[in-house]
Structure formats: structure tokens, C-alpha cells
Design a protein around this motif. Structure first.
Motif, PDB file in Angstrom:
ATOM      1  N   UNK A  91       0.823  -1.197   0.000  1.00 34.66           N
ATOM      2  CA  UNK A  91       0.000   0.000   0.000  1.00 34.66           C
ATOM      3  C   UNK A  91       0.858   1.247   0.000  1.00 34.66           C
ATOM      4  N   UNK A  92       0.192   2.385   0.018  1.00 29.55           N
ATOM      5  CA  UNK A  92       0.880   3.662   0.164  1.00 29.55           C
ATOM      6  C   UNK A  92       0.898   4.010   1.644  1.00 29.55           C
ATOM      7  N   UNK A  93       2.070   4.302   2.149  1.00 30.93           N
ATOM      8  CA  UNK A  93       2.250   4.608   3.570  1.00 30.93           C
ATOM      9  C   UNK A  93       2.414   6.114   3.754  1.00 30.93           C
ATOM     10  N   UNK A  94       1.680   6.642   4.723  1.00 24.31           N
ATOM     11  CA  UNK A  94       1.679   8.067   5.017  1.00 24.31           C
ATOM     12  C   UNK A  94       1.990   8.290   6.491  1.00 24.31           C
ATOM     13  N   UNK A  95       2.567   9.446   6.778  1.00 23.90           N
ATOM     14  CA  UNK A  95       2.640   9.849   8.179  1.00 23.90           C
ATOM     15  C   UNK A  95       1.733  11.058   8.388  1.00 23.90           C
ATOM     16  N   UNK A  96       1.310  11.235   9.600  1.00 27.32           N
ATOM     17  CA  UNK A  96       0.443  12.343   9.977  1.00 27.32           C
ATOM     18  C   UNK A  96       0.454  12.394  11.499  1.00 27.32           C
ATOM     19  N   UNK A  97      -0.188  13.383  12.046  1.00 28.42           N
ATOM     20  CA  UNK A  97      -0.333  13.416  13.495  1.00 28.42           C
ATOM     21  C   UNK A  97      -1.480  12.482  13.868  1.00 28.42           C
ATOM     22  N   UNK A  98      -1.698  12.337  15.175  1.00 26.07           N
ATOM     23  CA  UNK A  98      -2.780  11.498  15.659  1.00 26.07           C
ATOM     24  C   UNK A  98      -3.622  12.326  16.630  1.00 26.07           C
ATOM     25  N   UNK A  99      -4.901  12.553  16.381  1.00 28.40           N
ATOM     26  CA  UNK A  99      -5.640  12.111  15.194  1.00 28.40           C
ATOM     27  C   UNK A  99      -5.180  12.847  13.933  1.00 28.40           C
ATOM     28  N   UNK A 101      -4.792  14.933  10.604  1.00 27.00           N
ATOM     29  CA  UNK A 101      -5.328  16.198  10.123  1.00 27.00           C
ATOM     30  C   UNK A 101      -5.350  16.189   8.598  1.00 27.00           C
ATOM     31  N   UNK A 102      -6.497  16.524   8.041  1.00 22.36           N
ATOM     32  CA  UNK A 102      -6.674  16.444   6.598  1.00 22.36           C
ATOM     33  C   UNK A 102      -5.625  17.248   5.843  1.00 22.36           C
ATOM     34  N   UNK A 103      -5.298  18.401   6.335  1.00 20.30           N
ATOM     35  CA  UNK A 103      -4.367  19.271   5.619  1.00 20.30           C
ATOM     36  C   UNK A 103      -2.913  18.835   5.682  1.00 20.30           C
ATOM     37  N   UNK A 104      -2.609  17.782   6.416  1.00 17.87           N
ATOM     38  CA  UNK A 104      -1.217  17.354   6.558  1.00 17.87           C
ATOM     39  C   UNK A 104      -0.863  16.129   5.726  1.00 17.87           C
ATOM     40  N   UNK A 105      -1.830  15.553   5.020  1.00 13.80           N
ATOM     41  CA  UNK A 105      -1.505  14.373   4.216  1.00 13.80           C
ATOM     42  C   UNK A 105      -0.503  14.750   3.123  1.00 13.80           C
TER      43      UNK A 105
END
Length: 115
Positions: A91-99, A101-105
Motif C-alpha cells: 500500500x501507500x504509507x503516510x505519516x500524519x499526526x494522531x488524530x 489532520x486532513x491538511x497534513x496528508x
């Protein structure tokens, strides 16, 4: 401005290993729980693992014992060490904060596990 940049993906055989890296802007990295997520073809994006600023970690059941998340505080980087990879880890792996945030993808990094 780009705030999260993932790298390290690739093609690996089942049972192999990969190490993913996520470079984060300092403001995001220092103040948040950081997480890794993934999206398999035709499926919704799902949670993989997370790490608090204290170093406390949590994993999805599907990767527990095989994946290790860590933080490099000196370089504002979140790492995901993936071992014993399975085809279903593709798959495609992403990092982001938790929860998340849409604008950080970001763009993510592709991981393909196949023989």
C-alpha cells in the motif's frame, strides 16, 4: 509549504524488510503524537502505528511484533521499521499526526510486497 515528507518505500519480497522515514516540520513534530497510516489498493486508509513525544508506542494488531515506530528528535523524523513483510502490507504509507489532520496528508511512499 510541505510539512510532512515520506520516503523509503519500494518493492520487497515476502519476509523482507523496509525502513520508512517521515521528515516533519519542527512545529508539528515536537507538539504531537506522530503516526503512520497506509492505504491498500481499493481500501480505505488505515492506522498502522503511533508514537507519543514521551516515546510510548501503539500498533495496529495486524503489524504488532513486526513493525517498530520510533522518533529521531534531533532531526524531526519519524521512522517505521518493517520486518517480516507480507503481501497484505502492500500500500501507500503516510505519516500524519494522531488524530490525523486532513491538511497534513503528503504524497506518501509506496510499499509493494511481492515475489
Amino acid at each position: 509549504q510541505v510539512q510532512l515528507v515520506e520516503s523509503g518505500g519500494g518493492l520487497v519480497q515476502p519476509g523482507g524488510s523496509l525502513r520508512l522515514s517521515c521528515a516533519a516540520s519542527a512545529g508539528i513534530f515536537s507538539a504531537n503524537v506522530m503516526g503512520w497510516y497506509r492505504q491498500a489498493p481499493g481500501k480505505q486508509r488505515e492506522y498502522v502505528a503511533s508514537i507519543r513525544t514521551s516515546g510510548w508506542t501503539n500498533y495496529a494488531e495486524s503489524v504488532e511484533g513486526r513493525f517498530t515506530i520510533s522518533r529521531d528528535n534531533a532531526n524531526n523524523t519519524v521512522l517505521l521499521e518493517m520486518n517480516s513483510l507480507k503481501p497484505e502490507d502492500t500500500g501507500v504509507y503516510y505519516c500524519n499526526v494522531l488524530p490525523a489532520q486532513r491538511g497534513l496528508w503528503g504524497q506518501g511512499t509506496q510499499v509493494t510486497v511481492s515475489s
